[in-house]
Motif scaffolding. Structure first.
Motif, PDB file in Angstrom:
ATOM      1  N   ASP A   1       0.759  -1.263  -0.221  1.00 46.65           N
ATOM      2  CA  ASP A   1       0.380   0.029  -0.189  1.00 46.65           C
ATOM      3  C   ASP A   1       0.811   1.268  -0.304  1.00 46.65           C
ATOM      4  OD1 ASP A   1       1.068  -0.305   2.352  1.00 46.65           O
ATOM      5  OD2 ASP A   1      -0.929   0.675   3.613  1.00 46.65           O
ATOM      6  N   PRO A   2       0.483   2.288  -0.059  1.00 41.90           N
ATOM      7  CA  PRO A   2       0.747   4.058  -0.817  1.00 41.90           C
ATOM      8  C   PRO A   2       1.624   4.233   0.609  1.00 41.90           C
ATOM      9  CG  PRO A   2      -1.551   4.101  -1.822  1.00 41.90           C
ATOM     10  CD  PRO A   2      -0.910   2.844  -0.958  1.00 41.90           C
ATOM     11  N   LYS A   3       0.985   3.669   1.910  1.00 40.65           N
ATOM     12  CA  LYS A   3       2.578   3.847   2.896  1.00 40.65           C
ATOM     13  C   LYS A   3       3.269   2.905   3.652  1.00 40.65           C
ATOM     14  CE  LYS A   3       0.825   4.543   8.107  1.00 40.65           C
ATOM     15  NZ  LYS A   3      -0.391   4.798   9.535  1.00 40.65           N
TER      16      LYS A   3
ATOM     17  N   ILE B   1      11.081   3.963   0.739  1.00 41.04           N
ATOM     18  CA  ILE B   1      11.306   4.493   0.377  1.00 41.04           C
ATOM     19  C   ILE B   1      12.265   6.022   0.914  1.00 41.04           C
ATOM     20  CG2 ILE B   1      11.565   6.979  -1.419  1.00 41.04           C
ATOM     21  CD1 ILE B   1       8.289   5.152  -2.616  1.00 41.04           C
ATOM     22  N   ALA B   2      11.235   6.414   2.111  1.00 35.70           N
ATOM     23  CA  ALA B   2      11.863   7.052   3.482  1.00 35.70           C
ATOM     24  C   ALA B   2      13.188   6.327   3.847  1.00 35.70           C
ATOM     25  CB  ALA B   2      11.165   7.535   4.232  1.00 35.70           C
ATOM     26  N   ALA B   3      13.069   5.391   4.470  1.00 37.31           N
ATOM     27  CA  ALA B   3      14.321   4.666   5.054  1.00 37.31           C
ATOM     28  C   ALA B   3      15.265   4.388   3.812  1.00 37.31           C
ATOM     29  CB  ALA B   3      13.898   3.070   5.419  1.00 37.31           C
ATOM     30  N   ALA B   4      15.133   4.137   2.439  1.00 35.72           N
ATOM     31  CA  ALA B   4      16.157   3.536   1.817  1.00 35.72           C
ATOM     32  C   ALA B   4      17.018   5.261   1.508  1.00 35.72           C
ATOM     33  CB  ALA B   4      15.608   3.006   0.176  1.00 35.72           C
TER      34      ALA B   4
ATOM     35  N   GLY C   1      21.768   7.522   2.111  1.00 32.75           N
ATOM     36  CA  GLY C   1      22.578   9.314   2.697  1.00 32.75           C
ATOM     37  C   GLY C   1      23.891   9.298   3.348  1.00 32.75           C
ATOM     38  N   PHE C   2      23.299   8.156   5.121  1.00 26.56           N
ATOM     39  CA  PHE C   2      24.260   7.664   5.773  1.00 26.56           C
ATOM     40  C   PHE C   2      25.206   6.810   4.790  1.00 26.56           C
ATOM     41  CE2 PHE C   2      21.372   9.312   8.887  1.00 26.56           C
ATOM     42  CZ  PHE C   2      21.784   9.868   9.342  1.00 26.56           C
TER      43      PHE C   2
ATOM     44  N   PHE D   1      15.980   7.758  12.942  1.00 27.87           N
ATOM     45  CA  PHE D   1      14.953   6.891  12.945  1.00 27.87           C
ATOM     46  C   PHE D   1      14.019   7.049  14.207  1.00 27.87           C
ATOM     47  CE2 PHE D   1      17.870   4.893   9.940  1.00 27.87           C
ATOM     48  CZ  PHE D   1      17.001   4.782   8.523  1.00 27.87           C
ATOM     49  N   TRP D   2      15.127   7.509  15.258  1.00 31.47           N
ATOM     50  CA  TRP D   2      14.206   7.881  17.008  1.00 31.47           C
ATOM     51  C   TRP D   2      13.119   9.235  16.490  1.00 31.47           C
ATOM     52  CZ3 TRP D   2      14.402  12.010  19.359  1.00 31.47           C
ATOM     53  CH2 TRP D   2      13.799  11.817  21.340  1.00 31.47           C
ATOM     54  N   LEU D   3      13.372  10.008  15.141  1.00 31.81           N
ATOM     55  CA  LEU D   3      12.408  11.270  15.430  1.00 31.81           C
ATOM     56  C   LEU D   3      11.240  10.335  14.439  1.00 31.81           C
ATOM     57  CD1 LEU D   3      15.207  13.666  15.021  1.00 31.81           C
ATOM     58  CD2 LEU D   3      13.076  13.549  16.843  1.00 31.81           C
ATOM     59  N   ARG D   4      11.883   9.778  13.426  1.00 27.95           N
ATOM     60  CA  ARG D   4      10.910   9.556  12.368  1.00 27.95           C
ATOM     61  C   ARG D   4      10.170   8.023  13.041  1.00 27.95           C
ATOM     62  NH1 ARG D   4       9.437   8.392   7.793  1.00 27.95           N
ATOM     63  NH2 ARG D   4       8.634   6.830   6.898  1.00 27.95           N
ATOM     64  N   GLY D   5      10.024   7.468  14.421  1.00 27.81           N
ATOM     65  CA  GLY D   5       9.673   6.420  15.172  1.00 27.81           C
ATOM     66  C   GLY D   5       8.251   7.648  15.866  1.00 27.81           C
ATOM     67  N   ARG D   6       9.014   8.453  16.204  1.00 24.08           N
ATOM     68  CA  ARG D   6       8.537   9.651  17.156  1.00 24.08           C
ATOM     69  C   ARG D   6       6.242   9.395  16.304  1.00 24.08           C
ATOM     70  NH1 ARG D   6       9.820  12.521  22.552  1.00 24.08           N
ATOM     71  NH2 ARG D   6       8.855  13.956  21.446  1.00 24.08           N
TER      72      ARG D   6
END
Length: 66
Positions: free
Chosen positions: A2-4, A10-13, A18-19, A56-61
């Motif tokens: 699904d799109p979500k 995509i964001a994780a990739a 980048g890192f 990743f912590w901020l994304r999870g929050r």
């Protein structure tokens, strides 16, 4: 998929890519900064690792609030 879920993948990739690019150049960055100060080079490495987990912590929050 699904799109979500696709957007999350995509964001994780992008974040990991980048890192990964910064990690590839990290020895060169640390040598350049280390010429000025070895302590500063150590701080650059610590900030890189902290930023990796921090993103990743901020994304999870932010996702938990949805």
């Amino acid at each position: 998929m699904d799109p979500k879920t696709r957007n999350a993948a995509i964001a994780a990739a992008i974040i990991l890519g980048g890192f990964g690019l910064v990690a590839f150049f990290m020895p060169t960055i640390m040598l350049a900064v280390g010429e000025t100060s070895p302590v500063a080079a150590g701080l650059v490495a610590i900030l890189f690792v902290a930023a990796f987990f921090g993103v990743f912590w901020l994304r999870g929050r932010s996702k938990r609030e949805d």
